[in-house]
Design an enzyme around this catalytic site. Structure first.
Site, short mmCIF file in Angstrom:
data_model
loop_
_atom_site.label_atom_id
_atom_site.label_comp_id
_atom_site.label_asym_id
_atom_site.label_seq_id
_atom_site.Cartn_x
_atom_site.Cartn_y
_atom_site.Cartn_z
N VAL A 47 8.97 -24.76 13.88
CA VAL A 47 9.23 -23.25 14.29
C VAL A 47 7.96 -22.72 15.09
O VAL A 47 8.04 -21.77 16.00
CB VAL A 47 9.47 -22.18 13.24
CG1 VAL A 47 9.77 -20.90 13.54
CG2 VAL A 47 10.96 -22.79 12.63
N CYS A 48 6.64 -23.01 14.42
CA CYS A 48 5.54 -22.49 15.04
C CYS A 48 5.32 -23.03 16.50
O CYS A 48 4.65 -22.36 17.26
CB CYS A 48 4.21 -23.16 13.97
SG CYS A 48 4.56 -22.67 12.41
N SER A 49 5.76 -24.16 16.85
CA SER A 49 5.75 -24.72 18.16
C SER A 49 6.51 -23.91 19.04
O SER A 49 5.80 -23.43 20.36
CB SER A 49 6.04 -26.31 18.41
OG SER A 49 5.27 -27.03 17.23
#
Length: 225
Positions: A53-55
């Site tokens: 998700v962070c990417s």
């Protein structure tokens, strides 16, 4: 017998002065208030490098950076990873960008290995994640005051278009005696603030307004004059 506990720092609130700090980033060492300067700033945390998700979030924020630039707003990310990890992760962010309307990383990331900034800003929520930063967002003004705070769970990627929409409202209402209604976006009608009498409003809005209620007076977006 009494047991002493370490006092937790008070939670930050809108209107508080954003805590100043020094930190290592992917663009070198910064002093936060000096880095903000006369701009607005968005400081936002992600839980962990090399996570899915962070990417997607960072690649999307990179694509929207020109929009933040138009709004005189600097962008800086944060996690408890090292500068080295951030640097290695940049390639992955670029790789996934095309799938999420994203771009290669183009803003600095804070390496908060010792969690000092995260603790200063209340970004660690043990009930959600253990010793990692949650998805926090802080919008800070040129006066170094906190204008907005948002917190998302780890499993929910943020909508940075909504953050831009909120930023538009914050900047508009800082300059004009208006508020913005539900689902407002740049260019839509605004609401004359309730504290402004009709007589006072006539000076600021000589073309009049649409009064749905005595307390709900709609006027065109004053920034569109």
């Amino acid at each position: 017998m009494f047991k002493l506990f370490k006092k937790k720092p008070a939670a930050l609130r809108i209107g508080d002065t954003a805590p100043n700090f020094e930190a290592e980033t992917t663009s070198g060492k910064i002093k936060f208030h000096e880095w903000i300067g006369d701009s607005y700033a968005m400081l936002f945390s992600h839980p962990k490098d090399f996570t899915p998700v962070c990417s997607t979030e960072l690649s999307r924020t990179a694509a929207l950076k020109p929009e933040f630039d138009k709004r005189n707003t600097k962008v800086m990310g944060l996690s408890v990873d090292s500068v080295g990890d951030h640097a290695m992760w940049e390639n992955d962010i670029g790789d996934v960008a095309k799938h999420f309307n994203g771009a290669a990383l183009n803003f600095p990331l804070i390496a908060d290995n010792d969690k000092k900034v995260a603790e200063l800003y209340g970004m660690i929520h043990p009930g959600e994640l253990d010793n990692l930063t949650i998805r926090s967002v802080f919008i800070i003004g040129p006066d170094k005051k906190i204008k907005l705070i948002m917190t998302y769970p780890a499993s929910t990627g943020r909508n940075f278009l909504e953050i831009l929409r909120a930023l538009d409202s914050i900047q508009l209402t800082a300059q004009h005696k208006v508020a913005t209604p539900v689902d407002w976006k740049h260019g839509d009608d605004c609401i004359i603030v309730p504290g402004l009498s009709d007589d006072e409003a006539k000076d600021l809005f000589p073309n009049g307004w649409n009064a749905l209620k005595s307390y709900l007076r709609l006027v065109p977006d004053p920034s569109k004059k």
